[in-house]
Scaffold this motif. Structure first.
Motif: not given
Ligand code: AMP
Length: 585
Positions: A53, A57, A255
């Motif tokens: 996480t 992913k 971001t």
């Molecule tokens: P996850 O590993 O899917 O739980 O994502 C972790 C966090 O990163 C979440 O808050 C997503 O919204 C954010 N996130 C995912 N992909 C990106 C990206 N390419 N750029 C910036 N933030 C991201």
């Protein structure tokens, strides 16, 4: 396939709707797992993704899933299995954000603890993507309220966690029930033997994706992290800038939207800062960069992508406003300071839910990142005073033309001010110390036992009304989320999983379950007001209140429990219908 192949989301061949949503979400560039995972899943292969996480992913599988849904059909076409209800909700929300411009697309999160009747009603209306915990999905399969004949894609998210929690049989039954020609995607942080055996049985010639790691950190960099509440990050950042006298600084965040927010906040506080991210035109970028290089702006706030192309040296430090999604980014970010034998500072501001990401960075870089103490307000005033005194002394020592100003003090004396008053007022103006908006005690988050154990965050806010009088403060003893309590893990979200299970209330009290929670924006005072008012019992007799995302536990005196149930049944709190029941222990 390498990460370098795909620098932007549009290169991945995504539809306009998804690109628009990604842009709004502020995602500037695919994370490594996305750059590699999305093309592999889009080409229809089964995929094993080794990722934790925090790596992005969810979008890595969520985007290709969305690209393959046929909205004209009402059937379930993708099933995502997650170990816990928290993750199921999180995943369905993230996919929902990605699907913002896919009109008519329906996603349903299905997990134990939520009303099964409500879920059945939703499923009957037609849902394209189901995100669920294995136990509850099995329940629906047995009731025949969930049909998988049309499923084309099946995702196992945090597969190792699901196996650890004892969901192996459920997962196998579900997989066995899926159409043969479906595509299967499995994400797991670890590749243990049981995971490998699932992949052998149920995945068809899968592509294995792991994030490549290749650069380690520079020894000259002092790496420190601070545990900071998300809303206090700018305050803490400015304190660090003041304390360590950082005169040229790169601030990184994940971001584009965050870049703009931070710049605005810093500028409002009087710091010369500008932002740089992919939305700027070349001309704007060059402008920002030349001002930074000339020292007109001292703080440059950037996303990882934007920072890649810039060439700046001699930085005093780097601040990670948030923790990057990939360990590699961390290495790149902090490599911007401490170059050419100079020492540099790399400070990371870590919110509670980013702590585990920091741990994985430490594991990856094999460097221990020290925990720092947030400077207090007095520290800041202290260092500013010292610098002020130094700069005044220098002016006096160097200044030939000071006599031009000799009469200023005399003029102010004439107006009735003492020399001390005049100097204090000047010092205040020049030092630029602002009023203290944040109490020192309100900057950091408190470490709980579960944080130290490396477990993840609990989700309930506990308001112990008796100890905090009527102010409903959060007590330090936040209840741990069931998800992280190993003994009750199996029941969480499981077949017999039921969020109505709670701990034991105090003697003489009965714990009630309410079907409203944080998501419904209810506060302890709303609950007390409704219960006390409707059941006609004194508000002060109501005990602890535990508010979770979607439900709440509240303790009421045993003798009043029935009256409360009768009074509240079918009633509303803050205009929202509530179901109320005795909580299972
Ligand atoms: P996850 O590993 O899917 O739980 O994502 C972790 C966090 O990163 C979440 O808050 C997503 O919204 C954010 N996130 C995912 N992909 C990106 C990206 N390419 N750029 C910036 N933030 C991201």
């Amino acid at each position: 396939m390498t990460t370098e192949n795909f620098e932007t989301f549009s290169e991945l061949g995504l539809s306009e709707n998804i690109l628009k949503a990604l842009n709004e979400m502020g995602f500037e560039k695919p994370s490594p797992i996305q750059a590699q995972g999305i093309p592999a899943v889009m080409q229809g292969s089964d995929v094993i993704g080794q990722a934790q996480t925090g790596t992005g992913k969810t979008a890595a599988f969520g985007i290709p899933v969305l690209e393959r849904i046929d909205i004209t059909s009402n059937a379930v076409q993708a099933l995502v299995l997650c170990p816990t209800r928290e993750l199921a909700v999180q995943v369905s929300e993230e996919i929902g954000r990605l699907a913002k411009y896919q009109r008519g697309l329906k996603i349903e999160a299905i997990y134990g603890g939520d009303s099964i009747d409500r879920q059945i009603r939703s499923l009957k209306k037609g849902v394209h993507i189901v995100v669920g915990t294995p136990g509850r999905v099995m329940d629906h399969m047995e009731r025949k309220t969930l049909k998988f004949d049309e499923v084309r894609m099946m995702v196992l998210d945090e597969a190792d966690e699901m196996l650890d929690m004892g969901f192996r049989e459920d997962i196998e039954s579900i997989l066995a029930d899926m159409p043969e020609d479906r595509q299967t995607i499995l994400f797991s942080a670890t590749m243990s033997k049981p995971i490998m055996s699932i992949t052998k049985r149920f995945l068809n010639d899968p592509i294995l994706i792991k994030v490549v790691r290749n650069e380690l950190t520079n020894q000259n960099i002092e790496q420190v992290y601070f545990e900071v509440k998300p809303q206090a990050k700018v305050e803490v950042m400015t304190r660090l800038i003041d304390m360590y006298h950082l005169k040229s600084l790169l601030v990184f965040c994940n971001t584009k939207r965050k870049v703009d927010e931070i710049v605005e906040d810093l500028q409002l506080r009087g710091y010369a800062s500008e932002g740089i991210h992919g939305d700027l035109r070349q001309q704007q970028r060059s402008n920002v960069m030349s001002k930074f290089k000339a020292g007109v702006t001292t703080i440059l706030v950037a996303t990882d992508v934007a920072a890649r192309g810039i060439d700046v040296s001699g930085l005093d430090g780097v601040i990670n406003y948030d923790i990057p999604l990939d360990e590699e980014y961390y290495v790149h970010r902090i490599g911007r300071t401490g170059r050419a034998g100079m020492s540099g500072k790399a400070f990371s501001l870590v919110a509670r839910d980013e702590k585990y990401r920091l741990k994985s960075i430490e594991g990856y870089t094999k460097v221990k990142i020290e925990k720092g103490v947030i400077p207090s307000y007095e520290d800041i005033v202290g260092v500013r005073k010292a610098r002020f005194v130094e700069s005044i002394s220098n002016s006096i020592k160097e200044g030939d033309d000071l006599n031009l100003y000799n009469d200023v003090l005399e003029m102010l004396h004439h107006s009735g001010f003492s020399t001390e008053q005049v100097v204090a007022a000047l010092a205040k103006q020049i030092m630029g110390v602002q009023k203290n908006e944040y109490a020192d005690s309100n900057l950091a988050w408190e470490e709980r036992r579960s944080d130290r154990d490396g477990r993840r965050e609990g989700s309930g806010d506990r308001f112990d009304r008796r100890s905090s009088g009527s102010r409903f403060e959060r007590s330090g003893d936040r209840r741990e989320n069931d998800r992280y309590a190993p003994s009750s893990r199996r029941s969480e979200g499981g077949r017999d999983g039921d969020s109505r299970r709670s701990g034991t209330p105090e003697a003489g009290m009965t714990r009630l379950f309410l079907s409203l929670g944080r998501k419904d924006h209810i506060l302890p005072k709303d609950i007390v007001g409704a219960i006390a008012g409707e059941a006609n019992i004194p508000g002060k007799t109501i005990g602890a209140i535990d508010i979770y995302d979607k439900f709440t536990f509240v303790d009421v005196p045993e003798r009043d429990a029935r009256a409360v149930l009768r009074a509240m049944d079918g009633n509303t709190i803050k205009g929202k219908p509530v179901q109320i029941d005795i909580a299972k222990q």
